[in-house]
Motif scaffolding. Structure first.
Motif, PDB file in Angstrom:
ATOM      1  N   THR A 138       0.755  -1.197  -0.038  1.00 57.93           N
ATOM      2  CA  THR A 138      -0.050   0.002   0.035  1.00 57.93           C
ATOM      3  C   THR A 138       0.632   1.238   0.005  1.00 57.93           C
ATOM      4  O   THR A 138       0.267   2.213   0.062  1.00 57.93           O
ATOM      5  N   HIS A 139       2.317   1.291  -0.143  1.00 56.28           N
ATOM      6  CA  HIS A 139       3.114   2.354   0.022  1.00 56.28           C
ATOM      7  C   HIS A 139       4.351   1.929  -0.353  1.00 56.28           C
ATOM      8  O   HIS A 139       5.261   1.374   0.064  1.00 56.28           O
ATOM      9  N   ALA A 140       4.518   2.300  -1.781  1.00 54.29           N
ATOM     10  CA  ALA A 140       5.754   2.035  -2.371  1.00 54.29           C
ATOM     11  C   ALA A 140       6.217   3.187  -3.165  1.00 54.29           C
ATOM     12  O   ALA A 140       5.470   4.323  -3.150  1.00 54.29           O
ATOM     13  N   HIS A 141       7.414   3.176  -3.638  1.00 54.94           N
ATOM     14  CA  HIS A 141       8.322   4.422  -4.454  1.00 54.94           C
ATOM     15  C   HIS A 141       8.908   3.632  -5.799  1.00 54.94           C
ATOM     16  O   HIS A 141      10.152   3.950  -5.597  1.00 54.94           O
ATOM     17  N   ILE A 142       8.146   2.719  -6.248  1.00 49.95           N
ATOM     18  CA  ILE A 142       9.176   2.107  -7.357  1.00 49.95           C
ATOM     19  C   ILE A 142       9.333   3.105  -8.472  1.00 49.95           C
ATOM     20  O   ILE A 142      10.134   2.842  -9.538  1.00 49.95           O
ATOM     21  N   GLY A 158      -1.257  11.642  -1.406  1.00 45.82           N
ATOM     22  CA  GLY A 158      -0.291  11.058  -0.550  1.00 45.82           C
ATOM     23  C   GLY A 158       0.959  11.039  -1.330  1.00 45.82           C
ATOM     24  O   GLY A 158       0.988  10.926  -2.637  1.00 45.82           O
ATOM     25  N   GLU A 159       2.167  11.019  -0.638  1.00 41.57           N
ATOM     26  CA  GLU A 159       2.079  11.227   0.771  1.00 41.57           C
ATOM     27  C   GLU A 159       2.291  12.447   1.350  1.00 41.57           C
ATOM     28  O   GLU A 159       3.056  13.425   0.672  1.00 41.57           O
ATOM     29  N   ILE A 160       1.568  13.130   2.160  1.00 43.30           N
ATOM     30  CA  ILE A 160       1.580  14.414   2.558  1.00 43.30           C
ATOM     31  C   ILE A 160       1.806  14.294   4.282  1.00 43.30           C
ATOM     32  O   ILE A 160       1.474  13.190   4.973  1.00 43.30           O
TER      33      ILE A 160
HETATM   34 NI    NI Z   1       7.016   6.871   1.457  1.00 46.06          NI
END
Ligand code: NI
Length: 263
Positions: free
Chosen positions: A9-13, A95-97
């Motif tokens: 639910t939270h990635a930075h690919i 997001g993300e904030i």
């Molecule tokens: Ni992050």
């Protein structure tokens, strides 16, 4: 294909750390039971990139927003651009904030973080979208702002690092708690107790890759395939089968992020 399905639910690919092997990274995620990956933007540019990745990879979704460490004075035009991107069916949140007082010590810049956090919460409310919140060593101000300015908005406190009391307050407000690599660390502090004490129905699993790889990959580049190690740790701590953790956290992600496809 595995029998279970997880959602990172939270990635930075979108990160340049995946520039050489992004397709292989996505393939490894799918091979490890990860059905969907939500990449979170942190600048205007990266938000756009996260959106582009949703077109390139069917399992990818996106959040668009400005991260506190990247805070700049946002104009009406920036907010309109973010809103425009959210019209896409695969943009699931703002997001993300949030706030980051660990990296930011300057009072004026912290003030700017609060300002754009509130602007983006307002935007989420107008768009009827959930938010993904980053909070590092800013627990008091984050909770205050959510209570005063975040009415009617649901979201997740990602990479949770607060107290059990704060988690309970967030849950009462209808929020979710995001857990990732640090849960598996030896110095995980209060986190193992917190994830045992709160309802499983309010927990999301995430990697925050390329950062904070879980044990046994700690210290290496993190990637969505490793979200299973976070889910395994949760299963161990809560003494329930891994499949139950996978099923429930996937259900939770779909409940919060209503635009995720019901695959
Ligand atoms: Ni992050």
């Amino acid at each position: 294909m595995e029998k279970y399905m997880l959602i990172d639910t939270h990635a930075h690919i979108n990160s340049e750390k995946f520039a050489e092997d992004r397709s292989e990274t996505v393939a490894r995620a799918l091979a490890n039971g990860v059905g969907s990956i939500i990449n979170m933007g942190d600048t205007m540019e990266s938000s756009k990139h996260c959106l582009e990745l949703t077109e390139e990879f069917s399992c990818c979704y996106a959040g668009v927003g400005i991260h506190p460490e990247e805070a700049f004075p946002m104009t009406e035009g920036d907010l309109i651009q973010l809103a425009e991107w959210t019209k896409d069916a695969k943009v699931v949140c703002i997001g993300e904030i949030g706030l980051d007082y660990y990296w930011e010590k300057d009072p004026d810049k912290r003030q700017l973080q609060r300002k754009i956090f509130i602007q983006q919460l307002d935007l989420a409310r107008q768009l009827n979208l959930p938010v993904c919140v980053h909070n590092r060593e800013a627990h008091g101000d984050t909770l205050d702002i959510l209570k005063k300015e975040g009415k009617g908005i649901r979201g997740v406190m990602h990479c949770y690092s607060g107290s059990l009391e704060m988690a309970k307050e967030l849950i009462k407000m209808g929020w979710y708690i995001g857990v990732d690599g640090p849960l598996t660390f030896k110095n995980a502090a209060k986190l193992p107790e917190i994830v045992q004490a709160i309802p499983l129905e309010r927990i999301l699993v995430e990697t925050d890759c390329p950062y904070m790889a879980p044990v046994p990959k700690r210290g290496k580049r993190n990637e969505p395939a490793y979200v299973k190690y976070v889910a395994e740790k949760l299963a161990e701590l809560r003494q329930v089968p891994f499949e139950e953790i996978a099923g429930q956290t996937t259900k939770n992600a779909r409940e919060l992020y209503g635009k995720l496809a019901k695959i």
